[in-house]
Design an enzyme around this catalytic site. Structure first.
Site, PDB file in Angstrom:
ATOM      1  N   LYS A  85      -2.785  13.099  11.212  1.00 13.53           N
ATOM      2  CA  LYS A  85      -2.335  13.813  12.406  1.00 13.53           C
ATOM      3  C   LYS A  85      -2.933  15.210  12.387  1.00 13.53           C
ATOM      4  CE  LYS A  85       0.491  10.383  13.391  1.00 13.53           C
ATOM      5  NZ  LYS A  85       0.218   9.441  14.503  1.00 13.53           N
ATOM      6  N   SER A  94      -5.355   3.174  14.233  1.00 15.99           N
ATOM      7  CA  SER A  94      -4.610   3.146  15.488  1.00 15.99           C
ATOM      8  C   SER A  94      -5.198   4.148  16.474  1.00 15.99           C
ATOM      9  CB  SER A  94      -3.131   3.486  15.235  1.00 15.99           C
ATOM     10  OG  SER A  94      -2.984   4.850  14.883  1.00 15.99           O
ATOM     11  N   SER A 122      -3.508   6.765  17.808  1.00 15.23           N
ATOM     12  CA  SER A 122      -2.645   7.949  17.901  1.00 15.23           C
ATOM     13  C   SER A 122      -3.419   9.258  17.920  1.00 15.23           C
ATOM     14  CB  SER A 122      -1.643   7.962  16.743  1.00 15.23           C
ATOM     15  OG  SER A 122      -2.296   8.229  15.520  1.00 15.23           O
TER      16      SER A 122
END
Length: 307
Positions: free
Chosen positions: A146, A89, A91
């Site tokens: 992340k 993705s 992100s």
């Protein structure tokens, strides 16, 4: 099932090893006896081809003997050293793009067994600014990636798209560190990165010793009503519990992270992203007849270390 491929690889490796071991310890001596008896009867030594005809090794045992060393090496490397992951993705834009293939250093945050993921040897802890891969707490069958923003004991505030951190106060400290804004500098506000048709603003941000880029969508308003609410704190404020971490995506307005579902327990950590070993361009015009999963090119300039 969490760790499906790790469990599958472990089981296949063990089965292949047991078949090879059974053949070596039980069946091979019997084959040797048959060959010795035949050589005594003929009063001559037999070549390998003749030995194979008289006492053949089964195809299953031969296959297990050939693949077990390879599977064992892959299992050790994948479980304790490095594991490849694909970025699915946007992100973590602009640091990581969809189509990037990364290597995750498994031993950065402790050596864990490949099935139950119990820590065997403590080798290190995440540092502020690390890019970490972890098991998604609400659904541990998924791997998320992340950036580590908050360490155990930290107070984290994300208000008006500005990040504030008050580091944990250690027992040995006579004066606790104050709450401070994480400085960021606008690098560019042109149409280089997009969220759909919206151009994004790019900032440089300093987290600990790590300088990295972030993206902000100026058209997106506050989303505090969707934030994870920790008891005893404001809606946009969190105190990181012991043995847990607060993580955020670099693409701040397009990331499902700790702001929305909470903290990453230490036992969910998989490793630290350290290297981009391949990067495929996935975009193509709508008129293209090729399936969307087929790469349209290779981004050679992206290969290398991850910051």
């Amino acid at each position: 099932m969490a760790n499906f491929y790790s469990v599958l690889l472990t089981v296949v490796t063990i089965v292949a090893g047991l078949i090879w071991l059974f053949d070596a310890k039980v069946l091979k001596p019997k084959r040797q006896q048959r060959i010795s008896a035949e050589e005594q009867r003929l009063q001559q030594s037999l070549d390998s081809e003749a030995q194979q005809r008289i006492a053949p090794q089964s195809n299953v045992a031969e296959f297990a003997q050939s693949v077990f060393p390879i599977l064992f090496v892959i299992l050790i490397l994948r479980s304790f050293f490095y594991e490849p992951f694909r970025i699915p993705s946007a992100s973590m834009m602009p640091t990581l793009l969809e189509g990037d293939f990364i290597l995750v250093e498994k031993f950065s945050y402790g050596l864990r067994d490949p099935i139950w993921r119990h820590e065997l040897i403590e080798t290190g802890k995440p540092e502020r600014g690390d890019i970490a891969v972890f098991k998604y707490p609400p659904e541990p069958t998924l791997d998320f990636i992340k950036r580590v923003v908050g360490l155990p004991g930290d107070r984290v505030i994300y208000r008006n798209k500005t990040l504030y951190i008050e580091p944990a106060c250690e027992d040995s400290q006579t004066e606790c560190p104050p709450l401070k804004v994480i400085a960021r500098n606008l690098v560019r506000a042109d149409a280089f990165y997009f969220n759909g048709a919206t151009p994004l603003q790019r900032f440089d941000e300093q987290l600990g010793s790590t300088e990295h880029a972030t993206l902000i969508d100026p058209t997106v308003g506050g989303r505090e009503r969707f934030y994870f609410q920790q008891q005893g704190t404001a809606r946009d404020e969190w105190i990181v519990p012991e043995a847990s971490y607060f993580v955020m995506g670099d693409n701040r307005d397009n990331s499902e992270d700790s702001r929305y579902w909470g903290f990453v327990p230490e036992e969910n950590l998989v490793g630290e992203a350290v290297f981009i070993w391949m990067s495929f361009e996935m975009e193509r015009p709508e008129s293209s007849w090729l399936p969307t999963w087929i790469p349209s090119g290779i981004r050679w300039e992206r290969l290398g270390g991850v910051d």
